[in-house]
Scaffold this active site. Structure first.
Site, short mmCIF file in Angstrom:
data_model
loop_
_atom_site.label_atom_id
_atom_site.label_comp_id
_atom_site.label_asym_id
_atom_site.label_seq_id
_atom_site.Cartn_x
_atom_site.Cartn_y
_atom_site.Cartn_z
N HIS A 159 0.82 -1.21 0.00
CA HIS A 159 0.00 0.00 0.00
C HIS A 159 0.86 1.26 0.00
CE1 HIS A 159 -3.35 -2.66 1.09
NE2 HIS A 159 -4.16 -1.67 0.79
N LYS A 194 -0.91 4.98 4.64
CA LYS A 194 -1.89 4.09 5.28
C LYS A 194 -1.54 3.89 6.75
CE LYS A 194 -4.19 -0.40 4.72
NZ LYS A 194 -5.51 0.18 5.04
#
Ligand SMILES: NC(=O)C1=CN([C@@H]2O[C@H](COP(=O)(O)OP(=O)(O)OC[C@H]3O[C@@H](n4cnc5c(N)ncnc54)[C@H](OP(=O)(O)O)[C@@H]3O)[C@@H](O)[C@H]2O)C=CC1
Ligand SMILES: O=C(O)C1=N[C@H](C(=O)O)C[C@H](O)C1
Length: 250
Positions: A135, A139
């Site tokens: 990701h 995040k």
């Protein structure tokens, strides 16, 4: 036909801002509120919201859903951080709010939902299963909600089929080297500038491996799932976990 009255919580966030645009563009929906941190939840009631799309943070999501269900507002939830304890609490609130529905979707993108389904189907045929999720570095949570859910589905499928624990001869390792253990499935989290949301499920048997990979390249990948969730949750009382329940996959 009257339009569905929809509100977005977390409206200034990465996915929330995209959801605001998607709801505004949907012919059968009206965006009646777009709230961020510090905004009054009472606005949802005053605006007559029927469905709230919850895209905030694990710290905020429970209070927001408690408020919504006390006011008979349905929820479509993408926010992560779901534990068995939290799900039990949510079920209790739903019991006290007959007719209200909440969809929790660990991932709204079709490809991610199919990845989970394929991994679940394949899990019992392979000795080993590990997950690598990748990701963007902004995040907050690791592992991703999608990876945690995928691991649990794999573990359930393997347990149902009577599979033994995975082979792993590791006796010494640096902390984290073998990833997080989610129900016996190692999950490895990568955070890298340039990425959005990606996942590989690695399955291994004697002399062969199978890799199932999914890439979300833009937040637009989540929008059809969010809109579907909004349309379906109003006639799905109680708790629904996973967008697959609204996709007629079987
Ligand atoms: N299920 C799915 O398919 C997807 C799920 N997600 C999940 O959605 C969540 C949000 O992700 P992302 O958009 O990247 O994160 P962001 O941090 O970009 O957005 C979260 C937003 O929520 C706001 N916020 C915080 N607390 C509240 C509150 N109490 N009420 C209203 N708004 C609040 C934040 O404001 P502030 O900045 O001021 O803190 C921020 O604008 C994460 O849990 C993520 O994992 C993301 C993508 C897809
Ligand atoms: O934070 C994100 O970006 C995402 N969060 C969800 C998750 O934790 O699984 C869904 C998707 O991976 C994007």
């Amino acid at each position: 036909m009257s339009k569905l009255r929809v509100a977005v919580l977390g409206a200034k966030g990465r996915i929330g801002s995209e959801a605001v645009r998607a709801v505004e563009a949907a012919d059968d929906m009206e965006l009646v509120a777009a709230l961020g941190r510090g905004d009054e939840l009472q606005t949802l009631v005053e605006a007559g919201a029927q469905v709230v799309v919850e895209l905030t943070t694990p710290d905020a999501v429970m209070d927001n859903l408690d408020f919504c269900l006390r006011h008979g507002i349905h929820g479509v939830v993408g926010t992560t951080g779901w534990t068995e304890d939290r799900l039990a609490q949510l079920r209790g609130w739903l019991d006290a709010a007959p007719g209200a529905g909440v969809l929790i979707a660990p991932n709204f993108s079709l490809g991610a939902v199919l990845t989970m389904r394929f991994a679940q189907q394949a899990a019992r045929f392979f000795e080993s299963a590990e997950i690598v999720e990748l990701h963007h570095p902004n995040k907050a949570d690791a592992p991703s909600g999608t990876a945690a859910r995928t691991a649990r589905l794999i573990a359930e499928a393997r347990a149902q089929a009577g599979c033994p624990p995975q082979p792993d001869a590791t006796t010494t390792a640096l902390d984290g080297a073998r990833g997080a253990d989610v129900d016996g499935v190692p999950v490895h989290s990568v955070r890298l500038r340039g990425l959005l949301a990606h996942q590989e499920v690695l399955l291994g048997g004697v002399g062969e491996t199978l890799t199932i990979r999914h890439d979300s390249l833009h937040h637009s990948s989540f929008m059809p799932g969010i809109l579907l969730g909004v349309r379906r949750v109003v006639s799905a009382p109680g708790l629904t976990v996973g967008l697959e329940n609204f996709l007629d996959l079987d």
